[in-house]
Design a protein around this motif. Structure first.
Motif, mmCIF file in Angstrom:
data_model
loop_
_atom_site.group_PDB
_atom_site.id
_atom_site.type_symbol
_atom_site.label_atom_id
_atom_site.label_comp_id
_atom_site.label_asym_id
_atom_site.label_seq_id
_atom_site.Cartn_x
_atom_site.Cartn_y
_atom_site.Cartn_z
ATOM 1 N N PRO A 60 4.985 -4.248 5.533
ATOM 2 C CA PRO A 60 4.827 -4.850 4.203
ATOM 3 C C PRO A 60 3.517 -5.609 4.027
ATOM 4 O O PRO A 60 3.005 -5.717 2.909
ATOM 5 N N SER A 61 2.963 -6.113 5.128
ATOM 6 C CA SER A 61 1.703 -6.845 5.011
ATOM 7 C C SER A 61 0.570 -5.923 4.571
ATOM 8 O O SER A 61 -0.380 -6.354 3.914
ATOM 9 N N SER A 62 0.668 -4.637 4.899
ATOM 10 C CA SER A 62 -0.375 -3.688 4.503
ATOM 11 C C SER A 62 -0.286 -3.362 3.019
ATOM 12 O O SER A 62 -1.297 -3.059 2.379
ATOM 13 N N VAL A 63 0.915 -3.433 2.467
ATOM 14 C CA VAL A 63 1.079 -3.214 1.031
ATOM 15 C C VAL A 63 0.413 -4.351 0.266
ATOM 16 O O VAL A 63 -0.307 -4.134 -0.712
ATOM 17 N N GLU A 64 0.630 -5.573 0.738
ATOM 18 C CA GLU A 64 0.026 -6.741 0.116
ATOM 19 C C GLU A 64 -1.492 -6.738 0.296
ATOM 20 O O GLU A 64 -2.247 -6.984 -0.657
ATOM 21 N N LEU A 76 1.889 5.186 -2.782
ATOM 22 C CA LEU A 76 3.218 4.569 -2.832
ATOM 23 C C LEU A 76 4.011 5.038 -4.048
ATOM 24 O O LEU A 76 5.227 5.249 -3.967
ATOM 25 N N LYS A 77 3.328 5.216 -5.161
ATOM 26 C CA LYS A 77 4.003 5.622 -6.389
ATOM 27 C C LYS A 77 4.396 7.094 -6.382
ATOM 28 O O LYS A 77 5.470 7.467 -6.851
ATOM 29 N N ALA A 78 3.522 7.913 -5.837
ATOM 30 C CA ALA A 78 3.714 9.361 -5.971
ATOM 31 C C ALA A 78 4.265 10.066 -4.734
ATOM 32 O O ALA A 78 4.866 11.133 -4.845
ATOM 33 N N ASP A 79 4.066 9.464 -3.565
ATOM 34 C CA ASP A 79 4.352 10.210 -2.335
ATOM 35 C C ASP A 79 5.293 9.499 -1.359
ATOM 36 O O ASP A 79 5.309 9.820 -0.173
#
Length: 235
Positions: A60-64, A76-79
């Motif tokens: 999750p830290s990489s998403v932030e 993240l949205k499409a795949d």
């Protein structure tokens, strides 16, 4: 190359979601999957696997950290299906001939479940014997550390290689948490052939085994790893 119209790549993700004894989550690192995937998806057929199969844990830290990175957020949205429905890695044993390359995505997870994974090690050795491309980025290079070839020597012996540096690990404060320092071990295993960027967090790719071994140092190197794989496939 395989007989299909597009080259086939096996992307490997970690199944390990806990950062040592800290209780904090970890896993695979978003841009280190998203950027190579973005570069290669139109030109290749990508299969995604992990030791346990199913949903591979995304750090999750990489998403932030990469919330402003369009490629990562679009991924993240499409795949999301590609990492939420990963195939079980063991089902690919004996099937290197079906693929043109294998690629290990980084994140701290691989340090814990891919460094000494017997299935992963056997698969990498099989890809090497078949003359296929073997690639990794950041901590994904841990999967290559203990791979031995048919002649009993390590895959990385006397080969240029890179992965997350000790300075980078120190900077993010995880040197006391990780099971080993990746740069130190890559330097040992390669016989002093570890390579890194001249600046902290700089882009660096190392190429060994006549172009068949491709490794990237850190998140900033993920796109170049993808481009280097693409070029090695003749695309």
């Amino acid at each position: 190359m395989t007989t299909s119209s597009k080259p086939k790549i096996l992307f490997v993700l970690t199944s390990h979601g806990k950062l040592g004894d800290t209780g904090k989550p970890t896993g695979w690192y978003l841009p280190e999957f998203a950027h190579p995937y973005h570069i290669l998806k139109l030109y290749t057929s990508i299969t995604v696997a992990s030791p346990a199969g199913g949903e591979a844990p995304l750090d999750p830290s990489s998403v932030e950290m990469f919330k402003e990175d369009k490629t990562s957020q679009d991924f993240l949205k499409a795949d999301e299906k590609v990492y939420k429905e990963s195939q079980v890695l063991s089902t690919f044993t004996g099937r290197a001939y079906e693929f043109d390359a294998i690629f290990f995505v980084g994140g701290h997870g691989p340090l814990f479940d891919l460094t000494d994974n017997p299935i992963s090690k056997a698969l990498i050795a099989e890809f090497h014997t078949a003359g296929k491309i073997i690639a990794a980025v950041c901590h994904g290079s841990a999967a290559l550390l203990n791979v031995k070839l048919e002649n009993g020597e390590y895959l990385l012996k006397d080969q240029p290689v890179t992965g997350f540096s000790n300075d980078e690990e120190d900077t993010i404060g995880l040197s006391s948490v990780v099971p080993f320092m990746l740069e130190t071990e890559l330097e040992k295993r390669s016989g002093g052939m570890y390579k890194k960027a001249t600046v902290l967090w700089g882009e660096k790719v190392a190429i060994g085994h006549g172009g068949k071994l491709i490794t990237g140092q850190n998140p900033a190197s993920a796109g170049l790893v993808g481009e280097t794989i693409k070029k090695a496939l003749g695309l």
